[in-house]
Design an enzyme around this catalytic site. Structure first.
Site, PDB file in Angstrom:
ATOM      1  CB  ILE A  21      -0.977  -0.008   1.194  1.00  0.00           C
ATOM      2  CG1 ILE A  21      -2.067   1.062   0.987  1.00  0.00           C
ATOM      3  CG2 ILE A  21      -0.251   0.175   2.519  1.00  0.00           C
ATOM      4  CD1 ILE A  21      -3.226   0.943   1.954  1.00  0.00           C
ATOM      5  CG  ASP A  40      10.933   0.582   2.134  1.00  0.00           C
ATOM      6  OD1 ASP A  40       9.725   0.429   1.876  1.00  0.00           O
ATOM      7  OD2 ASP A  40      11.627  -0.322   2.661  1.00  0.00           O
ATOM      8  CG  ASP A  62      15.523   1.009  10.548  1.00  0.00           C
ATOM      9  OD1 ASP A  62      14.361   1.010  10.986  1.00  0.00           O
ATOM     10  OD2 ASP A  62      16.335   0.089  10.779  1.00  0.00           O
ATOM     11  CB  VAL A  63      10.400   4.168  10.718  1.00  0.00           C
ATOM     12  CG1 VAL A  63      10.119   4.704   9.327  1.00  0.00           C
ATOM     13  CG2 VAL A  63       9.923   2.727  10.875  1.00  0.00           C
ATOM     14  CG  ASN A  89       2.678   2.360   4.621  1.00  0.00           C
ATOM     15  OD1 ASN A  89       1.636   1.722   4.780  1.00  0.00           O
ATOM     16  ND2 ASN A  89       3.689   1.905   3.876  1.00  0.00           N
ATOM     17  CB  SER A 142      -4.416  -2.725  10.161  1.00  0.00           C
ATOM     18  OG  SER A 142      -4.927  -3.970   9.748  1.00  0.00           O
ATOM     19  CE1 TYR A 155       0.406  -5.463  10.780  1.00  0.00           C
ATOM     20  CE2 TYR A 155      -1.774  -6.411  11.110  1.00  0.00           C
ATOM     21  CZ  TYR A 155      -0.925  -5.552  10.430  1.00  0.00           C
ATOM     22  OH  TYR A 155      -1.418  -4.790   9.405  1.00  0.00           O
ATOM     23  CE  LYS A 159      -0.210  -1.973  11.309  1.00  0.00           C
ATOM     24  NZ  LYS A 159       0.473  -0.778  10.757  1.00  0.00           N
ATOM     25  CB  VAL A 192      -4.061  -3.472   0.470  1.00  0.00           C
ATOM     26  CG1 VAL A 192      -3.373  -2.813  -0.709  1.00  0.00           C
ATOM     27  CG2 VAL A 192      -5.311  -2.683   0.864  1.00  0.00           C
TER      28      VAL A 192
END
Length: 274
Positions: A21, A40, A62-63, A89, A142, A155, A159, A192
């Site tokens: 996405i 990214d 790298d976030v 994202n 999400s 996960y 979210k 997605v």
């Protein structure tokens, strides 16, 4: 205003832009006439997308590293321009029972999915608030942010956390007096097309079979998943219309309604029968 009138000519910064996405959002933002910064850890993926789009900027970032995200913000404002749209994202998945989850995999989920959003907000929002220009912040939750699913606890937890962070951030923005020009929106995609399930963490010890069976089940869902570009178009249209919760499919709205019913009736979580 429509999406083109709202976003055209502005700068969009998208983390996790190399695939899925994130790449769909980047392609659609470019189609709307935005200058796109592709962030990214996959240098090859964002270089290929930059070459495809022609005018985008590829930025390896790298976030998990707050200094790297701050450097991304500083370079964007210096070299590209003021940010109209920040899309936090970047995210990863994890399969397996919670007690089987490797510690490193837990930390990876928290550091990317939750702290990565915080680092993006902390690095970019001060400059966005310092201007009176209209700007948008999208944080990727999400459908998992309004559901409970077995064998994906880290996960799903992350979210839920991003959704709560985003709801509170909107209130922070209003309380600080910036609600007239900073628009915080929560993005809740359904299925997605992406490679998130293939690249998801699993378990090293414990019930590896259950973890991999859940991965296989999610890959079956992927077969009917939405095209990322179509998802992006839907999200941009909803954002321009001023919605707070941005959803890709009706199934997400249905999941939100089920969540509201569970909370209203104080029902225990239950597995959905497929």
């Amino acid at each position: 205003m429509n999406a083109r009138e709202t976003f055209s000519g502005g700068v969009a910064v998208i983390t996790g832009a190399g695939a899925g996405i994130g790449a769909g959002l980047a392609r659609y933002a470019h189609r709307l006439g935005m200058s796109v910064v592709l962030a990214d850890t996959d240098a090859d993926a964002i270089a290929a997308l930059r070459d495809e789009l022609g005018t985008a900027v590829a930025a390896v970032c790298d976030v998990r590293d707050p200094d790297a995200v701050q450097d991304l913000a500083d370079r964007t404002y210096r070299d590209v321009g003021p940010v109209r749209l920040l899309v936090n994202n970047a995210g990863v998945e994890q399969f397996g029972y919670l007690w089987d989850t490797p510690l490193d995999n837990w930390r990876r989920i928290v550091d990317i999915n939750i702290s990565g959003v915080f680092h993006g907000v902390r690095a970019f929002l001060p400059a966005m608030m310092a201007s009176d220009e209209q700007a948008w912040v999208w944080n990727l939750s999400s459908v998992g942010g309004v559901t409970a699913i077995p064998l994906q606890s880290p996960y799903i937890m992350s979210k839920h956390a991003v959704l709560a962070l985003t709801e509170c951030l909107r209130l922070d923005i209003e309380a600080a007096g910036h609600g007239h020009h900073i628009h915080v929106q929560a993005v809740l995609p359904g299925a997605v097309v992406s490679n998130i399930f293939e690249s998801a963490g699993g378990v090293d010890d414990g019930d590896t079979g259950a973890a991999e069976a859940q991965r296989a089940a999610m890959l079956d869902i992927k077969a009917a998943a939405m095209d990322p570009l179509a998802a992006a178009e839907t999200l941009f249209d909803q954002a321009a219309a001023g919605r707070f919760y941005l959803v890709t499919q009706e199934s997400v709205t249905e999941a939100m309604m089920r969540r509201a019913e569970v909370l209203a009736t104080q029902s225990p979580p239950a597995r959905r029968q497929t």
